[in-house]
Write a protein that holds these residues in place. Structure first.
Motif, PDB file in Angstrom:
ATOM      1  N   MET A  60      -4.098   0.665   2.284  1.00  0.00           N
ATOM      2  CA  MET A  60      -3.694  -0.233   3.364  1.00  0.00           C
ATOM      3  C   MET A  60      -4.913  -0.926   3.975  1.00  0.00           C
ATOM      4  O   MET A  60      -4.923  -2.140   4.163  1.00  0.00           O
ATOM      5  CB  MET A  60      -2.943   0.549   4.440  1.00  0.00           C
ATOM      6  CG  MET A  60      -2.504  -0.270   5.631  1.00  0.00           C
ATOM      7  SD  MET A  60      -2.041   0.784   7.008  1.00  0.00           S
ATOM      8  CE  MET A  60      -3.649   1.315   7.593  1.00  0.00           C
ATOM      9  N   LEU A  61      -5.980  -0.167   4.243  1.00  0.00           N
ATOM     10  CA  LEU A  61      -7.181  -0.752   4.830  1.00  0.00           C
ATOM     11  C   LEU A  61      -7.840  -1.734   3.865  1.00  0.00           C
ATOM     12  O   LEU A  61      -8.265  -2.820   4.272  1.00  0.00           O
ATOM     13  CB  LEU A  61      -8.161   0.352   5.237  1.00  0.00           C
ATOM     14  CG  LEU A  61      -7.693   1.262   6.379  1.00  0.00           C
ATOM     15  CD1 LEU A  61      -8.686   2.399   6.589  1.00  0.00           C
ATOM     16  CD2 LEU A  61      -7.484   0.484   7.662  1.00  0.00           C
ATOM     17  N   ARG A  62      -7.905  -1.382   2.584  1.00  0.00           N
ATOM     18  CA  ARG A  62      -8.501  -2.287   1.591  1.00  0.00           C
ATOM     19  C   ARG A  62      -7.698  -3.580   1.479  1.00  0.00           C
ATOM     20  O   ARG A  62      -8.253  -4.674   1.386  1.00  0.00           O
ATOM     21  CB  ARG A  62      -8.594  -1.596   0.229  1.00  0.00           C
ATOM     22  CG  ARG A  62      -9.728  -0.591   0.150  1.00  0.00           C
ATOM     23  CD  ARG A  62      -9.933  -0.083  -1.271  1.00  0.00           C
ATOM     24  NE  ARG A  62      -8.808   0.688  -1.782  1.00  0.00           N
ATOM     25  CZ  ARG A  62      -8.601   1.971  -1.544  1.00  0.00           C
ATOM     26  NH1 ARG A  62      -9.439   2.657  -0.794  1.00  0.00           N
ATOM     27  NH2 ARG A  62      -7.559   2.599  -2.068  1.00  0.00           N
ATOM     28  N   GLU A  63      -6.385  -3.468   1.501  1.00  0.00           N
ATOM     29  CA  GLU A  63      -5.535  -4.653   1.383  1.00  0.00           C
ATOM     30  C   GLU A  63      -5.640  -5.529   2.636  1.00  0.00           C
ATOM     31  O   GLU A  63      -5.618  -6.750   2.543  1.00  0.00           O
ATOM     32  CB  GLU A  63      -4.086  -4.231   1.120  1.00  0.00           C
ATOM     33  CG  GLU A  63      -3.163  -5.367   0.800  1.00  0.00           C
ATOM     34  CD  GLU A  63      -3.439  -6.068  -0.530  1.00  0.00           C
ATOM     35  OE1 GLU A  63      -2.762  -7.074  -0.799  1.00  0.00           O
ATOM     36  OE2 GLU A  63      -4.327  -5.645  -1.289  1.00  0.00           O
ATOM     37  N   LEU A  64      -5.760  -4.911   3.804  1.00  0.00           N
ATOM     38  CA  LEU A  64      -5.960  -5.682   5.031  1.00  0.00           C
ATOM     39  C   LEU A  64      -7.237  -6.522   4.932  1.00  0.00           C
ATOM     40  O   LEU A  64      -7.238  -7.705   5.286  1.00  0.00           O
ATOM     41  CB  LEU A  64      -6.033  -4.758   6.249  1.00  0.00           C
ATOM     42  CG  LEU A  64      -4.713  -4.221   6.775  1.00  0.00           C
ATOM     43  CD1 LEU A  64      -4.962  -3.108   7.795  1.00  0.00           C
ATOM     44  CD2 LEU A  64      -3.865  -5.317   7.380  1.00  0.00           C
ATOM     45  N   VAL A  65      -8.307  -5.918   4.430  1.00  0.00           N
ATOM     46  CA  VAL A  65      -9.573  -6.643   4.282  1.00  0.00           C
ATOM     47  C   VAL A  65      -9.454  -7.727   3.216  1.00  0.00           C
ATOM     48  O   VAL A  65      -9.985  -8.822   3.367  1.00  0.00           O
ATOM     49  CB  VAL A  65     -10.728  -5.663   3.973  1.00  0.00           C
ATOM     50  CG1 VAL A  65     -11.986  -6.415   3.550  1.00  0.00           C
ATOM     51  CG2 VAL A  65     -11.009  -4.771   5.177  1.00  0.00           C
ATOM     52  N   ARG A  66      -8.739  -7.443   2.137  1.00  0.00           N
ATOM     53  CA  ARG A  66      -8.572  -8.442   1.079  1.00  0.00           C
ATOM     54  C   ARG A  66      -7.836  -9.674   1.603  1.00  0.00           C
ATOM     55  O   ARG A  66      -8.221 -10.804   1.341  1.00  0.00           O
ATOM     56  CB  ARG A  66      -7.804  -7.848  -0.109  1.00  0.00           C
ATOM     57  CG  ARG A  66      -7.751  -8.792  -1.311  1.00  0.00           C
ATOM     58  CD  ARG A  66      -6.920  -8.230  -2.445  1.00  0.00           C
ATOM     59  NE  ARG A  66      -5.493  -8.295  -2.170  1.00  0.00           N
ATOM     60  CZ  ARG A  66      -4.749  -9.393  -2.218  1.00  0.00           C
ATOM     61  NH1 ARG A  66      -5.301 -10.553  -2.502  1.00  0.00           N
ATOM     62  NH2 ARG A  66      -3.454  -9.353  -1.969  1.00  0.00           N
ATOM     63  N   ALA A  75       0.839  -1.200   0.000  1.00  0.00           N
ATOM     64  CA  ALA A  75       0.000   0.000   0.000  1.00  0.00           C
ATOM     65  C   ALA A  75       0.871   1.246   0.000  1.00  0.00           C
ATOM     66  O   ALA A  75       1.999   1.218   0.496  1.00  0.00           O
ATOM     67  CB  ALA A  75      -0.907   0.003   1.221  1.00  0.00           C
ATOM     68  N   SER A  76       0.309   2.328  -0.540  1.00  0.00           N
ATOM     69  CA  SER A  76       1.012   3.612  -0.491  1.00  0.00           C
ATOM     70  C   SER A  76       0.169   4.691   0.182  1.00  0.00           C
ATOM     71  O   SER A  76       0.642   5.803   0.386  1.00  0.00           O
ATOM     72  CB  SER A  76       1.432   4.061  -1.894  1.00  0.00           C
ATOM     73  OG  SER A  76       0.291   4.204  -2.716  1.00  0.00           O
ATOM     74  N   THR A  77      -1.096   4.371   0.514  1.00  0.00           N
ATOM     75  CA  THR A  77      -1.957   5.300   1.255  1.00  0.00           C
ATOM     76  C   THR A  77      -2.692   4.527   2.350  1.00  0.00           C
ATOM     77  O   THR A  77      -2.758   3.294   2.316  1.00  0.00           O
ATOM     78  CB  THR A  77      -3.015   5.966   0.350  1.00  0.00           C
ATOM     79  OG1 THR A  77      -3.934   4.968  -0.104  1.00  0.00           O
ATOM     80  CG2 THR A  77      -2.388   6.696  -0.827  1.00  0.00           C
ATOM     81  N   ILE A  78      -3.281   5.268   3.271  1.00  0.00           N
ATOM     82  CA  ILE A  78      -4.045   4.618   4.338  1.00  0.00           C
ATOM     83  C   ILE A  78      -5.231   3.856   3.758  1.00  0.00           C
ATOM     84  O   ILE A  78      -5.516   2.728   4.167  1.00  0.00           O
ATOM     85  CB  ILE A  78      -4.507   5.647   5.389  1.00  0.00           C
ATOM     86  CG1 ILE A  78      -3.284   6.135   6.183  1.00  0.00           C
ATOM     87  CG2 ILE A  78      -5.559   5.057   6.327  1.00  0.00           C
ATOM     88  CD1 ILE A  78      -3.574   7.222   7.184  1.00  0.00           C
TER      89      ILE A  78
END
Length: 82
Positions: A31-37, A25-28
């Motif tokens: 980062m949140l979307r990738e955590l959920v993925r 990730a490069s933005t918050i």
């Protein structure tokens, strides 16, 4: 880029006990979307509201704020004023 996200204890059970999760990730927001993925069980608590600390500074709601591999990032229970 890969960032390390430290999770508060209440979220660790949703990631198989991991205290730190690495995501690309490069933005918050990314980062949140990738955590959920990577960990779909995180979706409900993230949607309910979390606080993100980057280098000791609470990022209120700026999902476009940048994050980098050098940052110390913590995902915490939502902090509320009072």
């Amino acid at each position: 880029m890969t960032v390390k996200v430290h999770l508060w204890s209440g979220l660790r059970t949703l990631t198989g006990g991991q205290e730190v999760v690495e995501v690309e990730a490069s933005t918050i927001g990314e980062m949140l979307r990738e955590l959920v993925r990577l960990h779909p069980a995180l979706q409900a608590p993230i949607e309910a509201g979390v606080s993100v600390s980057v280098d000791g500074r609470i990022m209120a709601s700026d999902l476009t704020a940048p994050v980098s591999a050098e940052d110390e990032i913590y995902l915490m229970q939502r902090l509320r004023g009072g």
